[in-house]
Design an enzyme around this catalytic site. Structure first.
Site, short mmCIF file in Angstrom:
data_model
loop_
_atom_site.label_atom_id
_atom_site.label_comp_id
_atom_site.label_asym_id
_atom_site.label_seq_id
_atom_site.Cartn_x
_atom_site.Cartn_y
_atom_site.Cartn_z
N CYS A 17 70.33 -15.67 119.80
CA CYS A 17 71.59 -15.00 120.13
C CYS A 17 72.75 -15.89 119.73
O CYS A 17 72.69 -17.09 119.98
CB CYS A 17 71.62 -14.72 121.63
SG CYS A 17 73.23 -14.18 122.26
N PRO A 18 73.83 -15.46 119.16
CA PRO A 18 74.19 -14.05 118.90
C PRO A 18 73.89 -13.59 117.47
O PRO A 18 74.43 -12.60 117.02
CB PRO A 18 75.70 -14.06 119.12
CG PRO A 18 76.13 -15.39 118.59
CD PRO A 18 74.97 -16.34 118.84
#
Lengths: 190, 131
Positions: A17-18
């Site tokens: 992430c992200p």
């Protein structure tokens, strides 16, 4: 697991992430409205994140398949600014009537004109898949003398499909205008 | 109107950098307008040399391996990703003066401004965060 037909596949395996979200955004930007993207990710957070992302950005989250720790997300690009096209085909059928016919055991020719990934994640039992883009080429599979009920997600693609068939001398075509979004009956999945 | 996210970054550690840039890039990728105001130690996060090797909190150095194992992008990668997505970076003029730093000491593509520059953006932001 069988592969679903998509317009593009984005490989995000091993990315944290992200990144899956950022790459999905970039890829969707390069695609055409109506096309389907498969995002392959191993980040467990992507399960919730990509659904929220689609909801926020107005794209259609079709569904998720998990396969050996790889999450396959299916997303269809939508254009939220696009004004709903005016539907032109006059012959419609309500879901209630379809339900009635189905429960009476009547044989119905339902043609689902959504993308294969949308079809795979839920359709009216017995519906046949002919994506709108393939309709012209596959029309010969259908018989102009028979009755057909066309359905998509919201009634727009099926409207176009009905017009196409009517122009090609199909006599008994009806648009299931409420689309799968309003279908509450039984659903068949891959 | 697009969603607006206003962030204040006032701490200069590696963990702080991830909090700031992960939220910022995720928000920008979700079609929000994002501005980050870097002040006091937060300036480290956009300082040309400092942002290459931000410190871990004392006693947490063992997380270094975890970052590697999880394949987390580096801070310079995240910063350029944020800029590519249109995240606005504002360095605080007053703190730069106090620390005797020039605009050239920071990465390219930043704005330098005072509190009002940030407040002007934050005025009608839907989300405001402080790290």
């Amino acid at each position: 697991m069988t592969n679903l037909l998509v317009n593009r596949t984005l490989e995000c395996e091993g990315l944290a992430c992200p990144l899956p979200v950022v790459r999905t955004k970039k890829t969707v930007e390069e695609m055409q409205t109506g096309e389907v993207l498969e995002v392959r990710a191993t980040d467990k957070g992507s399960v919730a994140d990509l659904q929220s992302w689609a909801k926020r950005t107005g794209h259609q989250y079709i569904g998720l398949k998990e396969d050996n720790g790889v999450f396959r997300h299916y997303i269809r690009k939508s254009d939220p600014t696009e004004i709903k096209e005016e539907r032109k085909f006059p012959h419609l059928i309500a879901h209630e009537e379809i339900q009635k016919k189905l429960s009476a055991g009547e044989k119905m020719n339902i043609v689902d004109v959504r993308e294969p990934a949308e079809y795979a994640f839920g359709r009216i039992p017995g519906a046949v898949s002919i994506p709108l883009g393939e309709l012209e080429g596959r029309m010969r599979e259908l018989d102009p003398e028979q009755e057909y009920y066309l359905i998509c997600r919201s009634g727009n693609r099926s409207d176009i499909a009905c017009q196409t068939l009517a122009e090609n001398d199909f006599k008994y075509v009806k648009n299931a205008v409420q689309g799968m979004t309003e279908w509450t009956g039984e659903v068949e999945k891959d | 109107m697009a969603n607006k996210v206003a962030i204040i970054a006032s701490n200069g550690g590696l963990f702080d950098a991830y909090k700031v840039f992960n939220i910022a890039t995720a928000a920008a990728a979700t079609d929000s307008q994002v501005a980050i105001f870097f002040t006091f130690e937060g300036l480290n996060l956009i300082h040309k040399q400092a942002y290459e090797q931000l410190p871990m909190p004392a006693g947490k150095e063992h997380f270094q391996e975890g970052f590697k194992a999880a394949n987390v992008p580096s801070i310079p990668d995240l910063v350029s990703m944020a800029q590519e997505l249109g995240v606005k970076i504002i360095a605080c003029q007053m703190t730069m003066d106090v620390m005797n730093l020039q605009k050239e000491d920071f990465i390219d593509g930043i704005d330098v401004g005072g509190a009002v520059t940030f407040l002007d953006f934050a005025q009608d932001a839907n989300v405001t965060l402080t790290f």
